[in-house]
Design an enzyme around this catalytic site. Sequence first.
Site, PDB file in Angstrom:
ATOM      1  N   GLU A 127      36.035  71.603 -35.126  1.00 11.88           N
ATOM      2  CA  GLU A 127      36.799  72.307 -35.812  1.00 11.88           C
ATOM      3  C   GLU A 127      37.091  71.688 -37.561  1.00 11.88           C
ATOM      4  O   GLU A 127      37.224  72.115 -38.348  1.00 11.88           O
ATOM      5  CB  GLU A 127      38.450  72.300 -35.299  1.00 11.88           C
ATOM      6  CG  GLU A 127      38.363  73.142 -34.072  1.00 11.88           C
ATOM      7  CD  GLU A 127      37.918  72.226 -32.698  1.00 11.88           C
ATOM      8  OE1 GLU A 127      38.367  72.842 -31.773  1.00 11.88           O
ATOM      9  OE2 GLU A 127      37.297  71.377 -33.047  1.00 11.88           O
ATOM     10  N   TRP A 172      -3.068  65.343 -16.564  1.00 12.04           N
ATOM     11  CA  TRP A 172      -2.013  66.132 -16.591  1.00 12.04           C
ATOM     12  C   TRP A 172      -1.954  67.557 -15.804  1.00 12.04           C
ATOM     13  O   TRP A 172      -2.909  67.823 -15.850  1.00 12.04           O
ATOM     14  CB  TRP A 172      -1.721  66.706 -18.315  1.00 12.04           C
ATOM     15  CG  TRP A 172      -1.642  65.282 -18.863  1.00 12.04           C
ATOM     16  CD1 TRP A 172      -2.458  64.699 -20.031  1.00 12.04           C
ATOM     17  CD2 TRP A 172      -0.271  64.593 -19.410  1.00 12.04           C
ATOM     18  NE1 TRP A 172      -1.909  63.738 -20.571  1.00 12.04           N
ATOM     19  CE2 TRP A 172      -0.510  63.502 -20.087  1.00 12.04           C
ATOM     20  CE3 TRP A 172       0.916  64.479 -18.596  1.00 12.04           C
ATOM     21  CZ2 TRP A 172       0.400  62.650 -20.608  1.00 12.04           C
ATOM     22  CZ3 TRP A 172       1.904  63.559 -18.985  1.00 12.04           C
ATOM     23  CH2 TRP A 172       1.336  62.779 -20.008  1.00 12.04           C
TER      24      TRP A 172
END
Length: 322
Positions: free
Chosen positions: A53, A172
């Site tokens: 804010e 991987w």
Amino acid sequence: MNDDARWMGAALALAARGHGRTAPNPNVGCVLVRGGVPVGRGWTQPGGRPHAEAVAIAMAGADARGATAYVTLEPCAHDSPRGPACADLLIDAGVARVVVALQDPDPRTDGRGIARLRSAGIDVATGARAEQAESAMAGFLTRRTRERPFVTLKLALSLDGGLAMADGRSKWITGDAARAHAHLERARHDLILVGRGTLDADAPALDVRIDGLEDRAPRRVLLSATATAPDGWLHIGAPADIAALPGDHLMVEGGGATAAAFLAADLVDRLLVYRAPIVIGDARGIPAIGLADLADAHGRWRLVDTRALGSDRLEVYERRRG
């Protein structure tokens, strides 16, 4: 879509920019709209200050007067050495209306911010996109309600459920796109954890390898009952010890034993399953998690997202809790 939902969506998008960077404060987003035009915007800055804010009001300047403020969490009602209460900032700025997604569970605010705004003659509406706001601030809310970080468990799996080959090799399983997405997820967390087996086998850097986000690498945590953590790492001896860790978002990237430990302790709030279109056979998977009956496994997880990442597929699940 009505205007409140539209502009709250914009505030939630801003809140996402602070995800994993604002603890101990929530990652809040705020948009100030006047005459259908945004005049100020902000999100909670790293370390928790300034609040969303305050940033939006500073941007709007005099244009904040008469505007509507869209805030993803109730404006705080307590003063702090680090800054004034956001409810007072909005009152002083002269906003005409405030739309709040969620009420703040912090006992120092918890309805007081909304009450203070209304006492000042400001129209306050609540509940716009509340479910999305709960998801966006899950780390802050989990810390308040469960006194621990929100835990995301990342798993890279073959089609037959393997985390690694029988000899432990896992580089991987997934392709480049899935690994890049995992690095983006790292950038959204305060903390990242592996077990001793992963540390000894891979000596992982656990950094963020995305251009422009390198500075958002989370703090590294070792889970081990016996081993000493490397310099600069945090250390816990058991999953339950995460309550003492600083930060509201913890990503678990350890191997099967670490995954099983967190699942067995029912400390996983979110699952990231990166599934590769490969079959390993005789693969290492997740060890036993103490499941007494297959029926107990059903109904625990809710699929909230799925997408293709190159040839791989991501599935995101959230833990169903009462």
